[in-house]
Write a protein that holds these residues in place. Structure first.
Motif, mmCIF file in Angstrom:
data_model
loop_
_atom_site.group_PDB
_atom_site.id
_atom_site.type_symbol
_atom_site.label_atom_id
_atom_site.label_comp_id
_atom_site.label_asym_id
_atom_site.label_seq_id
_atom_site.Cartn_x
_atom_site.Cartn_y
_atom_site.Cartn_z
ATOM 1 N N UNK A 1 0.810 -1.233 0.000
ATOM 2 C CA UNK A 1 0.000 0.000 0.000
ATOM 3 C C UNK A 1 0.841 1.281 0.000
ATOM 4 N N UNK A 2 1.807 1.318 -0.900
ATOM 5 C CA UNK A 2 2.650 2.509 -1.058
ATOM 6 C C UNK A 2 2.184 3.253 -2.310
ATOM 7 N N UNK A 3 1.886 4.546 -2.208
ATOM 8 C CA UNK A 3 1.409 5.297 -3.372
ATOM 9 C C UNK A 3 2.386 5.233 -4.548
ATOM 10 N N UNK A 4 1.846 5.092 -5.724
ATOM 11 C CA UNK A 4 2.667 4.980 -6.934
ATOM 12 C C UNK A 4 3.610 6.160 -7.113
ATOM 13 N N UNK A 5 3.144 7.379 -6.765
ATOM 14 C CA UNK A 5 3.981 8.571 -6.983
ATOM 15 C C UNK A 5 5.116 8.689 -5.968
#
Length: 362
Positions: free
Chosen positions: A149-153
């Motif tokens: 759950x790490x943001x793509x950006x």
């Protein structure tokens, strides 16, 4: 920007030249570009529960001692391997508000985190609390985004880079082979990596044995790597016993290793897992085609004719790929290979890394 504290559970020494050599290479390249670094690293590759506990306790003291002695000069920490290295960056951010970047290399996500329990929990916390996450390959980046759950950006795909001043083509491959004691009339296969189960070394030896049985005297295999598990290395050498065309060579400095890449006709990397497979790029940079497992970053790297992909743990299909290379040689998509080499050039990587440092430093 002030100094960057580089934290890594793998770093080479005079006794263990290949142990985390890619981290050392990047640190030296950063220094050449004017980025001042401090090191808090583990140089001891010893395995076994007692050895690991001892060396990591010593390393932990070194990390904290280095940080306290230079606290006012540190604007950022950069950890290599999410766990355990990233644990220190996570603590220093929580305790002293020092931002951090963490590089995931593959084994930390695909192997270590899968042990479950606290390691999985720590891995998730480290990734989510990082100011930025670097993944050395595309598949690794996708796993980090979706499974943790790490943001793509907040994720950048960026390898450790290849030094193309060291890993470059030779004008005379056969002459280079002669200088290293290879028979230039044979198809010389090369493997570079730790002699461990996950690198597919046992399958490689078994496949090569069958190649030399069906076509004796036409090929040779050179395995350059260090022993991580004495029992496994012993078993691998037993498999190779009686085959005079299999050679085991200890690790060596990068400029010497480059000569083996230049001399070899085909590089083989039959890993079970691989975040990227930087050694495959080093081989390609030396003009040597690659046969590798269809896993991790290798799946993307060798697509579109850049090399030959075989399923991992499949001794028979690996054998067929080796036999085909002996009979017909290997042709690769040169334009695709050149694109890859440009993308992973160490100079390009350092430029991008410096931008990340500048963006996130305190």
């Amino acid at each position: 920007m002030k100094k960057v504290l580089v934290i890594s559970n793998m770093y080479p020494s005079k006794e263990h030249l290949a142990y985390g050599i890619f981290v050392k290479n990047q640190v030296e390249q950063l220094e050449q570009e004017g980025i001042e670094t401090l090191l808090a690293v583990n140089t001891n590759p010893a395995t076994g529960k007692k050895n690991v506990l001892f060396k990591y306790a010593k390393w932990a003291r070194n990390v904290m001692r280095t940080f306290r002695a230079n606290k006012r000069e540190i604007s950022l920490t950069h950890s290599h391997y999410v766990f355990p290295s990233g644990l220190f960056s996570y603590y220093l951010k929580k305790r002293y508000n020092i931002p951090y970047i963490v590089t995931a290399h593959g084994g930390d996500i695909n192997k270590m985190a899968k042990k479950g329990g606290q390691i999985r929990q720590f891995t998730e916390k480290i990734l989510q609390s990082a100011d930025h996450v670097i993944a050395v390959g595309e598949e690794l980046a996708t796993t980090i985004e979706k499974s943790f759950n790490v943001p793509n950006d907040k994720i950048t795909v960026m390898s450790m880079g290849i030094d193309r001043n060291v890993f470059k083509k030779t004008e005379d491959k056969k002459q280079c082979a002669v200088q290293l004691g290879m028979d230039p009339e044979k198809t010389n296969f090369l493997f570079v990596g730790n002699i461990i189960r996950e690198k597919g070394v046992a399958e490689l030896i078994q496949a090569f044995n069958k190649v030399t049985e069906s076509a004796p005297g036409q090929s040779a295999l050179y395995c350059v790597g260090s022993t991580k598990d004495a029992n496994f290395t012993s078993k691998v050498k037993e498999l190779a016993q009686g085959n005079a065309d299999i050679h085991f060579i200890e690790p060596m400095p990068q400029h010497e290793l480059a000569r083996y890449f230049q001399a070899a006709d085909v590089f083989v990397l039959p890993s079970y897992i691989e975040g990227l497979g930087l050694v495959a790029l080093e081989a390609m940079s030396c003009g040597t085609p690659v046969i590798a497992s269809d896993v991790g970053g290798l799946h993307y790297m060798l697509a579109d004719g850049a090399g030959v992909l075989v399923p991992p743990k499949d001794e028979i299909l690996l054998q067929l790929a080796l036999e085909n290379a002996v009979k017909e040689g290997m042709q690769v998509n040169e334009s695709r290979v050149n694109e890859l080499l440009e993308l992973h050039d160490a100079k390009e990587i350092i430029t991008r890394l410096k931008e990340l440092y500048t963006t996130h430093a305190k």
